[in-house]
Design a protein around this motif. Structure first.
Motif, PDB file in Angstrom:
ATOM      1  N   VAL A  19     -27.242   1.261 -22.574  1.00 17.91           N
ATOM      2  CA  VAL A  19     -26.362   0.564 -21.643  1.00 17.91           C
ATOM      3  C   VAL A  19     -27.178  -0.072 -20.524  1.00 17.91           C
ATOM      4  CG1 VAL A  19     -24.384   2.055 -22.110  1.00 17.91           C
ATOM      5  CG2 VAL A  19     -25.989   2.665 -20.283  1.00 17.91           C
ATOM      6  N   ALA A  20     -26.677  -1.148 -19.972  1.00 17.06           N
ATOM      7  CA  ALA A  20     -27.369  -1.847 -18.887  1.00 17.06           C
ATOM      8  C   ALA A  20     -26.928  -1.281 -17.539  1.00 17.06           C
ATOM      9  CB  ALA A  20     -27.092  -3.341 -18.970  1.00 17.06           C
ATOM     10  N   LYS A  21     -27.174   0.015 -17.348  1.00 11.84           N
ATOM     11  CA  LYS A  21     -26.776   0.707 -16.115  1.00 11.84           C
ATOM     12  C   LYS A  21     -27.934   1.557 -15.622  1.00 11.84           C
ATOM     13  CE  LYS A  21     -22.023   1.485 -17.823  1.00 11.84           C
ATOM     14  NZ  LYS A  21     -21.012   2.553 -18.065  1.00 11.84           N
ATOM     15  N   PRO A  22     -28.130   1.655 -14.305  1.00 18.76           N
ATOM     16  CA  PRO A  22     -29.172   2.533 -13.780  1.00 18.76           C
ATOM     17  C   PRO A  22     -28.711   3.989 -13.787  1.00 18.76           C
ATOM     18  CG  PRO A  22     -28.005   1.525 -11.963  1.00 18.76           C
ATOM     19  CD  PRO A  22     -27.442   0.911 -13.237  1.00 18.76           C
ATOM     20  N   ASP A  23     -29.670   4.894 -13.774  1.00 21.86           N
ATOM     21  CA  ASP A  23     -29.351   6.324 -13.688  1.00 21.86           C
ATOM     22  C   ASP A  23     -28.611   6.627 -12.395  1.00 21.86           C
ATOM     23  OD1 ASP A  23     -30.632   6.845 -16.077  1.00 21.86           O
ATOM     24  OD2 ASP A  23     -32.502   7.493 -15.132  1.00 21.86           O
ATOM     25  N   GLU A  24     -27.603   7.499 -12.491  1.00 21.97           N
ATOM     26  CA  GLU A  24     -26.818   7.814 -11.290  1.00 21.97           C
ATOM     27  C   GLU A  24     -27.661   8.496 -10.225  1.00 21.97           C
ATOM     28  OE1 GLU A  24     -26.004  10.906 -10.035  1.00 21.97           O
ATOM     29  OE2 GLU A  24     -26.594  12.230 -11.674  1.00 21.97           O
TER      30      GLU A  24
ATOM     31  N   ARG B 191     -31.508  19.005 -10.202  1.00 24.07           N
ATOM     32  CA  ARG B 191     -30.127  19.301 -10.596  1.00 24.07           C
ATOM     33  C   ARG B 191     -29.839  18.674 -11.939  1.00 24.07           C
ATOM     34  NH1 ARG B 191     -27.249  14.609 -10.255  1.00 24.07           N
ATOM     35  NH2 ARG B 191     -27.771  13.083  -8.638  1.00 24.07           N
ATOM     36  N   ARG B 192     -28.690  19.042 -12.519  1.00 23.80           N
ATOM     37  CA  ARG B 192     -28.238  18.373 -13.734  1.00 23.80           C
ATOM     38  C   ARG B 192     -27.675  17.005 -13.378  1.00 23.80           C
ATOM     39  NH1 ARG B 192     -27.926  22.419 -17.980  1.00 23.80           N
ATOM     40  NH2 ARG B 192     -26.909  20.930 -19.380  1.00 23.80           N
ATOM     41  N   MET B 193     -27.865  16.065 -14.274  1.00 23.54           N
ATOM     42  CA  MET B 193     -27.314  14.727 -14.084  1.00 23.54           C
ATOM     43  C   MET B 193     -25.797  14.799 -14.115  1.00 23.54           C
ATOM     44  SD  MET B 193     -28.077  11.232 -16.279  1.00 23.54           S
ATOM     45  CE  MET B 193     -29.519  10.662 -15.377  1.00 23.54           C
ATOM     46  N   HIS B 194     -25.156  14.024 -13.262  1.00 21.12           N
ATOM     47  CA  HIS B 194     -23.710  13.978 -13.239  1.00 21.12           C
ATOM     48  C   HIS B 194     -23.175  13.250 -14.477  1.00 21.12           C
ATOM     49  CE1 HIS B 194     -23.971  14.220  -8.560  1.00 21.12           C
ATOM     50  NE2 HIS B 194     -24.122  15.401  -9.134  1.00 21.12           N
ATOM     51  N   ASP B 195     -22.048  13.687 -14.951  1.00 23.11           N
ATOM     52  CA  ASP B 195     -21.390  13.061 -16.099  1.00 23.11           C
ATOM     53  C   ASP B 195     -20.599  11.857 -15.611  1.00 23.11           C
ATOM     54  OD1 ASP B 195     -20.332  12.494 -18.539  1.00 23.11           O
ATOM     55  OD2 ASP B 195     -19.100  14.292 -18.710  1.00 23.11           O
ATOM     56  N   GLU B 196     -21.071  10.662 -15.940  1.00 24.72           N
ATOM     57  CA  GLU B 196     -20.418   9.443 -15.485  1.00 24.72           C
ATOM     58  C   GLU B 196     -19.470   8.921 -16.561  1.00 24.72           C
ATOM     59  OE1 GLU B 196     -20.721   7.781 -12.517  1.00 24.72           O
ATOM     60  OE2 GLU B 196     -22.016   9.388 -11.754  1.00 24.72           O
ATOM     61  N   PRO B 197     -18.257   8.536 -16.177  1.00 22.57           N
ATOM     62  CA  PRO B 197     -17.324   7.989 -17.176  1.00 22.57           C
ATOM     63  C   PRO B 197     -17.794   6.653 -17.714  1.00 22.57           C
ATOM     64  CG  PRO B 197     -16.446   7.733 -14.956  1.00 22.57           C
ATOM     65  CD  PRO B 197     -17.677   8.575 -14.824  1.00 22.57           C
TER      66      PRO B 197
END
Length: 245
Positions: free
Chosen positions: A49-54, A217-223
């Motif tokens: 996906v063309a999205k940066p890491d949260e 921390r764990r990465m957040h779950d992004e919708p």
């Protein structure tokens, strides 16, 4: 009869040869495997996906990172490199795969982003090929594809390329979430990395103990509709190097 081992690098290359090409993202033999992986851009691979890491977005929003020189290790299609460039960083982005670099360059042209893409083995790139030292070294999903012995090369790269007081940020497979939980020795017995290595928080803290921990921390779950990439099977970590910036 081969009696060619003389240096630590000779030993590391010998150990590289014990694994299938896909096992070590940085060796020349692995480039064709990764090219095949990136060939179909429509594959349902999460990080295509063309999205940066949260977490990267969060570091910038909270002021934990400020613009400077950045190196994106194993940049893939360039999603985090483009975000760093948009935030004002001077970005070098490196990947072993020509297909990944081509895709990243296509995205950069579409976005009008100024990123310097490098195709090659980051461990082997000469200091003259890099624009370091770097205020930020960012790795999203590369470290967990390295065989255990290549942690030596990885730490050496951080040591020479990270600016005094600079930051190192990492996302990698979390034990219990994704990745193989075999012990290091077992990977050599089986000559496989089973898709990547899982890490515990304790193991990451031990490996990067020379750096000062800022956040782990764990990465957040992004919708799906989120403008950020986030999968909870990954660790996110931010460290700071020694010395004054």
């Amino acid at each position: 009869m081969d009696r060619n081992i003389r240096t630590v690098e000779d030993v590391l290359q010998l150990l590289d040869g014990l694994f299938a090409p896909e096992a070590d993202r940085w060796t020349a033999d692995a480039a064709s495997w990764w090219d095949g992986f990136y060939a179909d851009r429509s594959k349902p691979v999460p990080f295509f996906v063309a999205k940066p890491d949260e977490n990267l977005v969060s570091y910038l929003e909270r002021g934990l990172l400020t613009p400077g020189r950045a190196l994106d290790l194993g940049c893939g299609p360039g999603r985090n490199a483009l975000h760093l460039a948009a935030a004002g960083f001077a970005v070098d982005a490196v990947d072993l795969s020509p297909a990944a670099i081509t895709w990243a360059e296509d995205r950069a042209r579409e976005a009008g982003a100024d990123v310097r893409f490098l195709r090659g083995d980051a461990f082997a790139l000469a200091d003259t090929e890099l624009n370091g030292p770097y205020d930020l070294i960012y790795d999203s999903g590369c470290f967990h594809h390295l065989p255990p012995h290549r942690r030596i090369s990885y730490l050496a790269l951080l040591d020479r390329a990270l600016a005094p007081g600079g930051h190192f940020a990492l996302t990698c497979f979390a034990a219990g979430g994704m990745g193989s939980e075999l012990g290091d020795t077992d990977f050599y017995r089986q000559s496989r990395l089973h898709g990547g290595l899982a890490y515990t928080s304790e193991s990451l803290r031990r490996i990067f103990s020379e750096l000062s921990e800022v956040e782990l921390r764990r990465m957040h779950d992004e919708p799906t509709e989120s403008p950020r990439f986030g999968e909870p099977f990954l660790w996110t970590a931010l460290w700071r190097g020694k010395g004054l910036p």
